[in-house]
Structure formats: structure tokens, C-alpha cells
Design a protein around this motif. Structure first.
Motif, PDB file in Angstrom:
ATOM      1  N   PRO A  18      24.674  28.945  37.623  1.00 38.44           N
ATOM      2  CA  PRO A  18      24.507  28.322  36.072  1.00 38.44           C
ATOM      3  C   PRO A  18      25.217  26.871  35.652  1.00 38.44           C
ATOM      4  CG  PRO A  18      25.343  30.519  35.507  1.00 38.44           C
ATOM      5  CD  PRO A  18      25.497  30.257  37.304  1.00 38.44           C
ATOM      6  N   ALA A  19      26.556  26.883  36.616  1.00 34.96           N
ATOM      7  CA  ALA A  19      27.066  25.736  36.705  1.00 34.96           C
ATOM      8  C   ALA A  19      26.574  24.560  36.923  1.00 34.96           C
ATOM      9  CB  ALA A  19      28.674  25.417  37.389  1.00 34.96           C
ATOM     10  N   GLN A  20      25.721  24.975  38.155  1.00 38.49           N
ATOM     11  CA  GLN A  20      24.674  23.858  38.456  1.00 38.49           C
ATOM     12  C   GLN A  20      23.237  23.130  37.908  1.00 38.49           C
ATOM     13  OE1 GLN A  20      25.658  22.470  41.370  1.00 38.49           O
ATOM     14  NE2 GLN A  20      27.344  22.906  40.934  1.00 38.49           N
ATOM     15  N   VAL A  21      23.114  24.481  36.174  1.00 35.37           N
ATOM     16  CA  VAL A  21      21.667  24.151  35.943  1.00 35.37           C
ATOM     17  C   VAL A  21      21.901  22.976  35.123  1.00 35.37           C
ATOM     18  CG1 VAL A  21      20.270  25.065  34.141  1.00 35.37           C
ATOM     19  CG2 VAL A  21      21.344  26.646  36.588  1.00 35.37           C
ATOM     20  N   LEU A  22      20.527  22.225  35.883  1.00 37.46           N
ATOM     21  CA  LEU A  22      20.965  21.337  34.960  1.00 37.46           C
ATOM     22  C   LEU A  22      20.126  20.882  33.189  1.00 37.46           C
ATOM     23  CD1 LEU A  22      21.282  17.600  35.387  1.00 37.46           C
ATOM     24  CD2 LEU A  22      19.166  17.400  36.759  1.00 37.46           C
ATOM     25  N   TYR A  23      18.780  21.627  33.782  1.00 37.87           N
ATOM     26  CA  TYR A  23      17.821  21.953  32.450  1.00 37.87           C
ATOM     27  C   TYR A  23      16.775  22.676  33.228  1.00 37.87           C
ATOM     28  CZ  TYR A  23      13.920  19.191  34.426  1.00 37.87           C
ATOM     29  OH  TYR A  23      12.677  18.889  35.167  1.00 37.87           O
ATOM     30  N   VAL A  24      16.180  23.507  31.642  1.00 35.76           N
ATOM     31  CA  VAL A  24      15.451  24.653  31.065  1.00 35.76           C
ATOM     32  C   VAL A  24      14.390  24.377  30.617  1.00 35.76           C
ATOM     33  CG1 VAL A  24      15.153  27.379  31.311  1.00 35.76           C
ATOM     34  CG2 VAL A  24      17.605  26.213  32.271  1.00 35.76           C
ATOM     35  N   SER A  25      13.087  24.925  31.404  1.00 36.88           N
ATOM     36  CA  SER A  25      11.607  24.053  30.326  1.00 36.88           C
ATOM     37  C   SER A  25      10.829  24.902  31.117  1.00 36.88           C
ATOM     38  CB  SER A  25      11.446  23.003  31.324  1.00 36.88           C
ATOM     39  OG  SER A  25      10.390  22.077  30.880  1.00 36.88           O
ATOM     40  N   ALA A  26      10.195  25.376  29.903  1.00 33.56           N
ATOM     41  CA  ALA A  26       8.917  25.961  29.839  1.00 33.56           C
ATOM     42  C   ALA A  26       8.049  25.550  30.609  1.00 33.56           C
ATOM     43  CB  ALA A  26       8.603  26.276  28.693  1.00 33.56           C
ATOM     44  N   PHE A  27       7.349  26.609  31.180  1.00 28.00           N
ATOM     45  CA  PHE A  27       6.194  26.056  32.021  1.00 28.00           C
ATOM     46  C   PHE A  27       4.766  26.175  31.852  1.00 28.00           C
ATOM     47  CE2 PHE A  27       4.182  26.349  36.293  1.00 28.00           C
ATOM     48  CZ  PHE A  27       3.483  25.060  36.806  1.00 28.00           C
ATOM     49  N   GLU A  28       4.496  27.664  32.040  1.00 26.53           N
ATOM     50  CA  GLU A  28       3.657  28.426  31.208  1.00 26.53           C
ATOM     51  C   GLU A  28       3.579  29.880  30.260  1.00 26.53           C
ATOM     52  OE1 GLU A  28       1.765  30.256  34.884  1.00 26.53           O
ATOM     53  OE2 GLU A  28       1.170  28.239  34.854  1.00 26.53           O
ATOM     54  N   GLU A  29       3.251  30.810  30.012  1.00 24.52           N
ATOM     55  CA  GLU A  29       3.319  31.494  29.410  1.00 24.52           C
ATOM     56  C   GLU A  29       4.546  32.555  30.000  1.00 24.52           C
ATOM     57  OE1 GLU A  29       1.321  35.487  26.841  1.00 24.52           O
ATOM     58  OE2 GLU A  29       0.515  33.800  27.684  1.00 24.52           O
ATOM     59  N   TYR A  36      18.167  22.104  39.038  1.00 22.25           N
ATOM     60  CA  TYR A  36      19.183  22.506  39.893  1.00 22.25           C
ATOM     61  C   TYR A  36      20.215  20.670  40.120  1.00 22.25           C
ATOM     62  CZ  TYR A  36      17.966  26.538  41.030  1.00 22.25           C
ATOM     63  OH  TYR A  36      17.792  28.311  40.875  1.00 22.25           O
ATOM     64  N   ALA A  37      21.321  20.336  39.330  1.00 21.05           N
ATOM     65  CA  ALA A  37      22.095  19.021  39.834  1.00 21.05           C
ATOM     66  C   ALA A  37      22.554  18.748  40.860  1.00 21.05           C
ATOM     67  CB  ALA A  37      23.346  19.097  38.668  1.00 21.05           C
ATOM     68  N   VAL A  38      20.889  18.856  41.980  1.00 24.44           N
ATOM     69  CA  VAL A  38      20.395  18.668  43.569  1.00 24.44           C
ATOM     70  C   VAL A  38      19.825  17.902  43.661  1.00 24.44           C
ATOM     71  CG1 VAL A  38      20.962  19.801  45.855  1.00 24.44           C
ATOM     72  CG2 VAL A  38      22.668  20.973  44.022  1.00 24.44           C
ATOM     73  N   ALA A  39      19.539  16.993  44.368  1.00 30.59           N
ATOM     74  CA  ALA A  39      18.413  15.899  44.734  1.00 30.59           C
ATOM     75  C   ALA A  39      17.421  16.647  45.436  1.00 30.59           C
ATOM     76  CB  ALA A  39      18.648  14.555  44.580  1.00 30.59           C
ATOM     77  N   ASP A  40      16.228  16.648  45.671  1.00 30.09           N
ATOM     78  CA  ASP A  40      15.857  16.670  47.472  1.00 30.09           C
ATOM     79  C   ASP A  40      15.435  15.250  47.338  1.00 30.09           C
ATOM     80  OD1 ASP A  40      13.723  15.013  45.383  1.00 30.09           O
ATOM     81  OD2 ASP A  40      12.342  16.876  45.317  1.00 30.09           O
ATOM     82  N   GLY A  43      15.135  11.848  45.767  1.00 31.03           N
ATOM     83  CA  GLY A  43      15.570  11.968  44.411  1.00 31.03           C
ATOM     84  C   GLY A  43      15.579  12.896  43.052  1.00 31.03           C
ATOM     85  N   LYS A  44      14.576  13.365  43.611  1.00 33.23           N
ATOM     86  CA  LYS A  44      14.218  14.316  41.729  1.00 33.23           C
ATOM     87  C   LYS A  44      14.758  15.652  42.208  1.00 33.23           C
ATOM     88  CE  LYS A  44       9.457  12.525  42.171  1.00 33.23           C
ATOM     89  NZ  LYS A  44       7.894  12.950  42.153  1.00 33.23           N
ATOM     90  N   PRO A  45      15.040  16.069  41.321  1.00 30.93           N
ATOM     91  CA  PRO A  45      16.135  17.646  41.112  1.00 30.93           C
ATOM     92  C   PRO A  45      15.643  18.969  41.468  1.00 30.93           C
ATOM     93  CG  PRO A  45      15.943  17.021  38.719  1.00 30.93           C
ATOM     94  CD  PRO A  45      14.737  16.415  39.772  1.00 30.93           C
ATOM     95  N   VAL A  46      16.565  20.035  42.642  1.00 34.25           N
ATOM     96  CA  VAL A  46      15.818  21.042  42.567  1.00 34.25           C
ATOM     97  C   VAL A  46      15.158  21.923  41.622  1.00 34.25           C
ATOM     98  CG1 VAL A  46      16.261  22.897  44.096  1.00 34.25           C
ATOM     99  CG2 VAL A  46      16.505  20.619  45.349  1.00 34.25           C
ATOM    100  N   VAL A  47      14.032  22.344  41.891  1.00 39.28           N
ATOM    101  CA  VAL A  47      13.476  23.756  41.301  1.00 39.28           C
ATOM    102  C   VAL A  47      13.595  24.721  40.975  1.00 39.28           C
ATOM    103  CG1 VAL A  47      12.933  21.509  39.262  1.00 39.28           C
ATOM    104  CG2 VAL A  47      11.372  22.911  40.969  1.00 39.28           C
ATOM    105  N   SER A  48      13.201  25.851  40.429  1.00 40.38           N
ATOM    106  CA  SER A  48      12.684  27.464  40.764  1.00 40.38           C
ATOM    107  C   SER A  48      12.242  27.680  40.050  1.00 40.38           C
ATOM    108  CB  SER A  48      14.321  28.215  40.843  1.00 40.38           C
ATOM    109  OG  SER A  48      14.853  27.879  41.815  1.00 40.38           O
ATOM    110  N   HIS A  49      11.095  28.472  39.743  1.00 47.80           N
ATOM    111  CA  HIS A  49      10.222  28.788  38.862  1.00 47.80           C
ATOM    112  C   HIS A  49      10.192  30.526  38.927  1.00 47.80           C
ATOM    113  CE1 HIS A  49       8.415  25.046  39.662  1.00 47.80           C
ATOM    114  NE2 HIS A  49       7.105  25.044  38.851  1.00 47.80           N
ATOM    115  N   VAL A  50      10.627  30.519  37.861  1.00 47.80           N
ATOM    116  CA  VAL A  50      11.105  31.901  37.208  1.00 47.80           C
ATOM    117  C   VAL A  50      10.404  32.479  36.489  1.00 47.80           C
ATOM    118  CG1 VAL A  50      13.761  31.879  38.607  1.00 47.80           C
ATOM    119  CG2 VAL A  50      13.024  31.182  35.914  1.00 47.80           C
TER     120      VAL A  50
END
Length: 67
Positions: A18-29, A36-40, A43-50
Motif C-alpha cells: 500500500p505504501a507504493q500505491v499512487l492511485y486507485v481508479s475504476a476501470f469497468e464494473e 504504483y509509484a514506479v514508472a515504466d 515514464g508512465k506508472p506501472v499498473v495492475s488490473h484487479v
């Protein structure tokens, strides 16, 4: 710090710091993006779809015990 477990959209278990989370956003239902606060390389943040709503994911991340 405690890692929080989620299932990604491929049904694989992932663990998030949780300390590395930059933001959480809805994608779809019932799918949420965690950035994450890590760039690819671009230069964009690395993301996971959960799986789960953005509210559920934020609540779960906020409830992580800090060690």
C-alpha cells in the motif's frame, strides 16, 4: 509494512504494498486499476488490473496494518 492480496483479471494472486500505491481508479464494473509509484520505460506508472470495485480496493488497501 503489510502486503495486501488481490486477484488480478487473470485470476492470479498478486500482492500490493500500500505504501507504493499512487492511485486507485475504476476501470469497468468490478475491475479496478491500481497504479504504483514506479514508472515504466515510457515514464508512465506501472499498473495492475484487479477484481473488485474501486471502493472495495481502496478500503482493503486502507485497512492494511503498518508494521
Amino acid at each position: 509494512m503489510a502486503f495486501v492480496g488481490f486477484k488480478n483479471t487473470h485470476n492470479n494472486a498478486i500482492y500490493v504494498n500500500p505504501a507504493q500505491v499512487l492511485y486507485v481508479s475504476a476501470f469497468e464494473e468490478d475491475v479496478t486499476i491500481i497504479a504504483y509509484a514506479v514508472a515504466d520505460a515510457g515514464g508512465k506508472p506501472v499498473v495492475s488490473h484487479v477484481r473488485g470495485s474501486a471502493d472495495f480496493v481502496q478500503h482493503k488497501l486502507g485497512g492494511a496494518a503498518v508494521r
